[in-house]
Design a protein around this motif. Structure first.
Motif, PDB file in Angstrom:
ATOM      1  N   ALA A  36       2.816   5.832   7.951  1.00  0.00           N
ATOM      2  CA  ALA A  36       3.138   4.754   7.399  1.00  0.00           C
ATOM      3  C   ALA A  36       2.107   3.586   7.549  1.00  0.00           C
ATOM      4  O   ALA A  36       1.663   2.925   6.670  1.00  0.00           O
ATOM      5  N   ILE A  37       1.120   3.686   8.743  1.00  0.00           N
ATOM      6  CA  ILE A  37       0.338   2.819   9.180  1.00  0.00           C
ATOM      7  C   ILE A  37      -0.741   3.264   8.273  1.00  0.00           C
ATOM      8  O   ILE A  37      -1.878   2.680   7.953  1.00  0.00           O
ATOM      9  N   ASP A  38      -0.982   4.644   8.047  1.00  0.00           N
ATOM     10  CA  ASP A  38      -2.026   5.083   6.903  1.00  0.00           C
ATOM     11  C   ASP A  38      -2.009   4.469   5.606  1.00  0.00           C
ATOM     12  O   ASP A  38      -2.774   3.974   5.130  1.00  0.00           O
ATOM     13  N   LEU A  39      -0.818   4.195   5.195  1.00  0.00           N
ATOM     14  CA  LEU A  39      -0.291   3.525   3.875  1.00  0.00           C
ATOM     15  C   LEU A  39      -0.920   1.957   4.274  1.00  0.00           C
ATOM     16  O   LEU A  39      -1.367   1.547   3.255  1.00  0.00           O
ATOM     17  N   LEU A  40      -0.460   1.477   5.498  1.00  0.00           N
ATOM     18  CA  LEU A  40      -0.873   0.088   5.580  1.00  0.00           C
ATOM     19  C   LEU A  40      -2.340  -0.215   5.558  1.00  0.00           C
ATOM     20  O   LEU A  40      -2.540  -0.974   4.862  1.00  0.00           O
TER      21      LEU A  40
END
Length: 252
Positions: A36-40
């Motif tokens: 999820a943080i990658d996407l963020l």
């Protein structure tokens, strides 16, 4: 006179917290949050990770992913400080594990129990306790391995959301910035359904991949930033003597 309008997720600064871990945390909740943080970050957002004592053993690998030699040196300096500070202390570092995490199935912390959050993102900066976070990208903040103290530092540094993974059911929540609780296993989620937002145990159950769970977490973070109440926020507001008009002003 304010009106709601769509804005980019680049405005988000997400604090990452892991409390009361179990043997599933490193296989479900933490790596899914990493996705999820990658996407963020790919969309211009900022993520802040605390508790560097739980990065022990992989600091060299993380230093190689730093934005510059200066940032890499900051991380190494922080790790050296903690190794020196914890000499003779009963601290969760260098193989020592807290009783709760031990009961959850974690036997040592030498190999970077917080590293699952680093999926592919590079390290952009290392800052001191509660120092302002400018972003974007992935940032490490120096703080002790104690959930309320670490979360308070991230809020003080400028984070506006907290993503909190747990395998033991830590009952942490905050009034100062919304906290999304992510359970690492399905039995925990079912026992504490009124305190958890997402069940990453579906990865262990075989119902979702880490990528699918990461996308679900990412969308849940956007929803919380857009005003959707977390279970903790709902329970807190139910005890607050405020009018409906006030709530509408605050959250809508």
């Amino acid at each position: 006179q304010c009106r709601r309008q769509p804005v980019s997720v680049s405005h988000l600064k997400i604090g990452l917290e892991c409390g009361g871990s179990d043997s599933f945390s490193g296989s479900s909740a933490n790596p899914a949050l990493g996705r999820a943080i990658d996407l963020l970050i790919k969309n211009g957002g900022t993520a802040v990770l605390t508790e560097p004592t739980e990065l022990l053993g992989v600091e060299g690998a993380l230093a190689r992913r730093a934005r510059s030699p200066e940032v890499a040196q900051k991380l190494i300096d922080v790790m050296h400080w903690w190794m020196d500070y914890c000499k003779g202390r009963d601290s969760q570092i260098n193989g020592k594990v807290t009783p709760g995490n031990n009961a959850g199935g974690i036997k040592l912390t030498v190999f970077g129990s917080n590293t699952e959050y680093f999926y592919t993102a590079n390290l952009n900066d290392v800052v001191g306790y509660a120092e302002p976070v400018t972003g974007p990208g992935l940032i490490i903040m120096n703080s002790p391995s104690y959930d309320p103290v670490s979360a308070a530092a991230m809020f003080a540094g400028g984070c506006n959301l907290c993503a909190f993974t747990t395998g033991r059911g830590s009952c942490y929540g905050s009034q100062h910035f919304p906290t999304l609780k992510i359970a690492s296993n399905t039995p925990l989620f079912e026992r504490q359904v009124d305190d958890m937002d997402l069940n990453a145990g579906t990865v262990i159950d075989g119902d979702r991949t880490l990528e699918q769970m990461g996308e679900e977490i990412f969308e849940a973070l956007i929803a919380a930033a857009s005003g959707k109440l977390t279970p903790f926020s709902r329970s807190t507001l139910s005890r607050m003597p405020v009018s409906e008009a006030t709530l509408r002003f605050i959250f809508l």
